[in-house]
Write a protein that holds these residues in place. Structure first.
Motif, PDB file in Angstrom:
ATOM      1  N   TYR A   1      10.322   2.576  -1.937  1.00 38.15           N
ATOM      2  CA  TYR A   1       9.048   1.854  -1.899  1.00 38.15           C
ATOM      3  C   TYR A   1       9.019   0.803  -3.011  1.00 38.15           C
ATOM      4  N   GLU A   2       8.256  -0.242  -2.766  1.00 37.44           N
ATOM      5  CA  GLU A   2       8.025  -1.265  -3.771  1.00 37.44           C
ATOM      6  C   GLU A   2       6.537  -1.273  -4.125  1.00 37.44           C
ATOM      7  N   ILE A   3       6.216  -1.102  -5.420  1.00 33.77           N
ATOM      8  CA  ILE A   3       4.830  -1.112  -5.874  1.00 33.77           C
ATOM      9  C   ILE A   3       4.349  -2.562  -5.951  1.00 33.77           C
ATOM     10  N   VAL A   4       3.420  -2.929  -5.074  1.00 28.70           N
ATOM     11  CA  VAL A   4       2.952  -4.312  -5.008  1.00 28.70           C
ATOM     12  C   VAL A   4       1.583  -4.487  -5.669  1.00 28.70           C
ATOM     13  N   GLU A   5       0.924  -3.374  -5.989  1.00 28.74           N
ATOM     14  CA  GLU A   5      -0.400  -3.457  -6.613  1.00 28.74           C
ATOM     15  C   GLU A   5      -0.638  -2.174  -7.406  1.00 28.74           C
TER      16      GLU A   5
END
Length: 566
Positions: A43-47
């Motif tokens: 996963y990529e933390i975007v916020e």
């Protein structure tokens, strides 16, 4: 071969105290742990949503609500929500599971960076164990803190909340690294406190003793503030009734979680320097009691107000109540916006309208636009339907309601059985909320069943055209030919729920339900009036017909949009 595109996720981090938020240690640790776990899972933390100094026992958290709204929005913004552990999300098992399901319905996973519960049916069990332990730990910690703070108060020390006006804290002693503080009189604020009590008991030297509202106006006009905040009636009342000024400060008056006042025998008294003598403080309390409107009846017999409690300001979006204002020694009477009277707030333009004109307009609207047989027949058309087909539909609806009533009663009994068996406690907040919801639904079912049974009942209790005509004539007589203002007021309040006033127009909102019940039987010979709530407005309720004054142009039927009557 290209690398797979990472899934989008957001992070939610929270600390419970302002001290933790200021040092940011826990927040940074949470963000680092979440970033590492998200990368491992693809996963990529975007916020990142940061909640500083908020308890995990409640959902009244701005960042949490913003995160939930974003996660459930369409098109979908995130595939998962990451928390460092489930206690950062919630310390209450019911709330945690409820919000997790809300995310799940939106196609968003809730993932803990340090507590891997896996997938499948066993995940909920493991997660509930974690959240139950977190909730128990939180309650144990809260109880320990309560014991320590209560002991601190019993020893005469102040527990850290903002001191009352007129007082400040000082370090009385040091125990290890802890400063033990007490209250002392603040010389800078002392004159203001003495002034407030002097104004209430004696006046300003040129006037009689001031009431609370007059005192607010007096202080505002002269630029006095309560620690940079304007005074208002609630604040003045709190100062006048605070026993701290007589030397008795209390700790633990309210439950910190529910906000409810605890029984007085649970309060902890802390002795502090007194600003007032006991005699002066008791004199203030006696005057407050004597001026209490619940004890001293309002002077309605000398100052009648037909729309008392019904008027609302309708200027510039203001919805404050309208109060009586007089001019020229009482020769002129107006309805005035309470914001202007109580706070000196003129944002609505200082709305005030002549009382006689408004009263006459409301009575005329009831007399000529509501209590006319043709108008009432249109409004009560559904109730006039006494056919066998209508009765059959009502009986079907009644059977459904009776089944639901049985189910709701069974649910209430099940909750009480849980308490008896020890599965939960009577003070469980979830239990209280669920019980209140069930009781509210049971009350609504009872009201609807009573209405249906009345409609299905004896023919003599039905609304007939003859009863409508008799009811309309009786109401017109009561509104115009009765000299007793109190009788007129009760009849107006029975059929008007709210009157919104401005200088250009008056909007009347009133009860359909009251019309149904009043017209169902003969009007009583005495002056007793039923009061109910509901709605009536031309074309915006069951009546879709235009007013006579609108002619053919208003014959097109329109869909209901608001419960108003111009």
């Amino acid at each position: 071969m290209t690398d797979p595109i990472p899934l989008r996720a957001c992070a939610y981090v929270r600390v419970s105290t302002k001290r933790q938020a200021e040092h940011e240690t826990s927040l940074n640790e949470q963000e680092t742990g979440i970033a590492r776990s998200a990368a491992e899972r693809g996963y990529e933390i975007v916020e990142t949503y940061i909640e500083a100094g908020k308890s995990g026992m409640t959902d009244r958290r701005p960042a949490l609500q913003r995160m939930i709204a974003d996660a459930c929005a369409r098109p979908q913004r995130y595939d998962a929500v990451f928390v460092y552990n489930f206690s950062r999300f919630f310390r209450d098992e019911y709330e945690c599971e409820g919000y997790r399901r809300k995310l799940e319905k939106a196609g968003v996973k809730l993932i803990s960076a340090t507590q891997d519960v896996g997938e499948g049916p066993h995940a909920r069990l493991i997660r509930s164990i974690f959240t139950s332990l977190d909730a128990a730990s939180s309650e144990i910690n809260a109880e320990q803190v309560k014991v320590v703070m209560s002991a601190n108060a019993e020893a005469g020390f102040h527990n850290g909340s903002a001191p009352p006006l007129g007082y400040r804290t000082y370090v009385a002693e040091r125990r290890g690294k802890k400063d033990k503080k007490k209250l002392e009189i603040d010389p800078a604020e002392l004159p203001l406190v003495e002034l407030i009590f002097r104004l209430y008991l004696e006046g300003d030297g040129t006037s009689e003793p001031l009431g609370i509202g007059s005192m607010v106006k007096w202080l505002r006009e002269r630029g006095y503030t309560h620690r940079s905040q304007h005074f208002h009636t609630g604040l003045i009342y709190a100062i006048l009734t605070r026993e701290t000024y007589a030397g008795r400060h209390y700790y633990g008056c309210r439950d910190s979680r529910t906000g409810k006042v605890r029984p007085r025998d649970q309060w902890i008294e802390v002795r502090v320097p007194a600003i007032l003598s006991e005699e002066s403080f008791q004199a203030v309390q006696q005057r407050l009691k004597a001026r209490n409107p619940h004890i001293t009846a309002p002077r309605s017999h000398t100052s009648p107000v037909l729309l008392s409690g019904l008027g609302r300001c309708g200027c510039n979006g203001c919805t404050s109540t309208m109060m009586l204002m007089t001019g020229k020694g009482g020769r002129y009477r107006y309805y005035a916006c309470s914001n202007r009277r109580k706070k000196g707030d003129l944002s609505c333009g200082g709305n005030n309208v002549p009382m006689d004109q408004v009263d006459d307009a409301v009575v005329s609207a009831l007399e000529h636009r509501l209590f006319q047989p043709g108008r009432l027949k249109a409004l009560l058309g559904e109730m006039l339907d006494a056919s066998d087909v209508a009765d059959a539909d009502r009986r079907k609806r009644l059977a459904v309601l009776r089944t639901e009533e049985t189910e709701v009663n069974a649910s209430i009994r099940a909750l009480f059985m849980m308490v008896e068996s020890g599965a939960t406690t009577p003070d469980d907040p979830f239990l209280k909320e669920r019980l209140a919801t069930l009781k509210l639904r049971l009350s609504s079912i009872g009201e609807e069943m009573a209405a249906l049974e009345r409609q299905i009942g004896a023919r003599g209790g039905r609304i007939t055209p003859e009863k409508v005509e008799r009811f309309a004539a009786a109401m017109r007589t009561k509104l115009r030919d009765t000299d007793d203002m109190q009788v007129r007021r009760r009849y107006v309040r029975a059929f008007v729920g709210e009157v919104v006033m401005s200088r250009k127009r008056i909007i009347i909102r009133g009860p359909n339900r009251a019309l149904e019940l009043a017209a169902a039987g003969d009007m009583p010979a005495d002056d007793k009036v039923r009061t109910f709530m509901g709605n009536w407005r031309t074309r915006l309720d069951s009546n879709q017909w235009p007013l006579p004054s609108e002619g053919k142009a208003g014959n097109e039927r329109r869909q209901p949009q608001a419960n108003e009557k111009h």
